[in-house]
Write an enzyme that holds these catalytic residues in place. Structure first.
Site, mmCIF file in Angstrom:
data_model
loop_
_atom_site.group_PDB
_atom_site.id
_atom_site.type_symbol
_atom_site.label_atom_id
_atom_site.label_comp_id
_atom_site.label_asym_id
_atom_site.label_seq_id
_atom_site.Cartn_x
_atom_site.Cartn_y
_atom_site.Cartn_z
ATOM 1 N N PHE A 233 -0.754 -13.533 -61.534
ATOM 2 C CA PHE A 233 0.065 -13.067 -62.664
ATOM 3 C C PHE A 233 1.195 -14.084 -62.889
ATOM 4 O O PHE A 233 2.370 -13.740 -62.971
ATOM 5 C CB PHE A 233 0.653 -11.675 -62.385
ATOM 6 C CG PHE A 233 -0.350 -10.656 -61.929
ATOM 7 C CD1 PHE A 233 -1.178 -9.996 -62.831
ATOM 8 C CD2 PHE A 233 -0.472 -10.349 -60.586
ATOM 9 C CE1 PHE A 233 -2.093 -9.051 -62.406
ATOM 10 C CE2 PHE A 233 -1.387 -9.406 -60.136
ATOM 11 C CZ PHE A 233 -2.206 -8.753 -61.052
ATOM 12 N N ASP A 312 2.955 -10.969 -58.469
ATOM 13 C CA ASP A 312 4.066 -10.524 -59.322
ATOM 14 C C ASP A 312 3.479 -9.887 -60.584
ATOM 15 O O ASP A 312 3.586 -10.442 -61.679
ATOM 16 C CB ASP A 312 4.973 -11.711 -59.664
ATOM 17 C CG ASP A 312 6.233 -11.279 -60.395
ATOM 18 O OD1 ASP A 312 6.593 -10.086 -60.314
ATOM 19 O OD2 ASP A 312 6.858 -12.140 -61.053
ATOM 20 N N CYS A 352 7.626 -4.229 -60.244
ATOM 21 C CA CYS A 352 8.733 -4.074 -61.188
ATOM 22 C C CYS A 352 8.680 -2.713 -61.868
ATOM 23 O O CYS A 352 9.315 -2.494 -62.892
ATOM 24 C CB CYS A 352 8.718 -5.189 -62.232
ATOM 25 S SG CYS A 352 7.265 -5.176 -63.304
#
Length: 409
Positions: A233, A312, A352
């Site tokens: 990613f 990520d 996140c």
């Protein structure tokens, strides 16, 4: 002044100075979109001044807990000034800086990033939308800048009953014979140079929150001499640049290699450009326009192994309601990554998602390790850069969670 009266017992979070008031907590009262309302307990005790949102489950967001506070233009000028002054005390190795971080800076629903001489703002709440003009002028006055671009196109605006809005708010007018202000910008981050497009890039154009984690990865790459790095990613290659910098500093650049995967062709093109911009050998970097999960499985079939892997991914769980489905997705990619990691190799893994707590993320990665048959040392816990702060009163500000895991030999 319109008033919200809470249900019995629903004042507890406000007494702890938490800034959200949910629809289910309100007994009666309301207001127009973004209007400032007085919030009272069931017994009539003043609790806060808040911006009302008729559409959102978070029906009001607190501006102030001080009954004597006036919510007016000077209030927003002072709030912007406090936030900007605070950044001067943070250790920020970049000219790309988050100046306002929503609730953590007392301005719920406002995100402001500075990229060199340009500000980019997101107004994602009814309250900030109502005061947009005042806030825009305050930001320019406090920074001494002239250009402010709006990127109020985040999906959360729909929850507030607000349409998307993008474009120049201030400073976008071109003088006769001059070109309009550029949307393509560049910033310096640590010792690297990176570029972004403020109209098209994710968020406000770039992921400033991973600034220090990228530097930490470069430090690990230098110290441990990684030779084979996988960046999943990768977006526009911030971690890829950090990896190449670490390989060069370790003296293994000649035989080191960084493989980066993303499903966005334009992002990969910018990532390639970042390699060249920072003077790295393009032969040391491979960029794959592919699905990460499918690529990880293919690498396993091929018997590949990596010294370091970065995971990520995008936001899998925007709210707690999505946590169960997101947990399966996080577990799957972490299981595959741990299987691909060489003994002694290092995994930088992140979430996140606001709906995934730090404790839950740890449990997900631990479960992934068990399924992969791979135990590991947790070397560090990572979070957002200091200009993306979490405060004592608003733990939800800790949206970005990261673990540095070294696989046991």
């Amino acid at each position: 002044m319109k008033t919200l009266r809470l249900r019995p017992g629903k004042e507890r979070s406000l007494l702890r100075r938490h800034p959200w008031i949910f629809e289910s907590a309100i007994a009666k009262g309301g207001g127009d979109s973004g209007e400032t309302v007085r919030v009272e307990s069931h017994e009539g005790q003043f609790l806060a001044w808040a911006a009302y949102s008729p559409s959102s489950r978070i029906r009001a967001r607190v501006w102030s807990f001080d009954e004597a506070q006036r919510i007016d233009a000077p209030f927003f000028i002072a709030a912007c000034a406090r936030s900007i002054i605070a950044r001067a005390r943070f250790d920020i190795q970049s000219d790309g800086v988050r100046l306002v971080h929503g609730e953590s800076d007392g301005l719920p629903g406002l995100i402001v990033d500075r990229y060199g001489d340009t500000l980019v703002a997101q107004f994602t709440s009814a309250g900030t939308e109502r005061w947009k003009g005042v806030i825009a002028d305050a930001l320019l006055r406090e920074t001494g800048l002239a250009k402010l671009y709006e990127r109020s196109d985040a999906s959360v605006r729909a929850l507030e009953g607000l349409p998307p809005a993008t474009g120049w708010l201030r400073g976008g007018e071109a003088r006769p014979g001059e070109a309009p202000p550029p949307l393509e910008l560049s910033i310096h981050e640590h010792q690297w140079r990176l570029t972004l497009n403020i109209a098209e890039g994710h968020k406000t154009g770039f992921y400033l929150d991973q600034r220090d984690s990228r530097k930490r990865f470069a430090d690990y790459a230098q110290r441990l001499g990684f030779r084979h790095v996988l960046n999943c990613f990768c977006y526009t290659g911030g971690f890829s640049v950090a990896a190449l910098a670490g390989l060069r500093a370790a003296g293994v650049a000649a035989d080191g290699h960084v493989t980066s995967i993303d499903s966005s062709g334009p992002a990969l093109e910018r990532a390639r450009a970042h390699v060249a911009l920072n003077g790295f050998d393009p032969n040391r970097a491979t960029f794959l326009d592919a699905d990460v999960n499918a690529s990880l499985r293919q690498f396993l079939k091929e018997g590949q192994r990596f010294d370091a892997i970065i995971l990520d991914p995008p936001k899998f769980a925007p709210t707690a309601a999505h946590a169960e489905r997101a947990a399966r997705a996080y577990k799957d990619i972490n299981r595959l990554a741990l299987q691909l990691l060489s003994p002694g190799g290092v995994l930088f893994t992140f979430s996140c998602s606001g709906g995934i707590s730090a404790d839950l993320f740890h449990k997900i990665v631990a479960s992934a390790g068990a399924d992969a048959g791979a135990d590991g040392y947790i070397l560090e816990r990572l979070g957002g850069a200091p200009d993306h702060p979490m405060t004592l009163e608003f733990p939800e500000g800790e949206y970005l969670k990261g673990l540095v895991v070294m696989r046991k030999g």
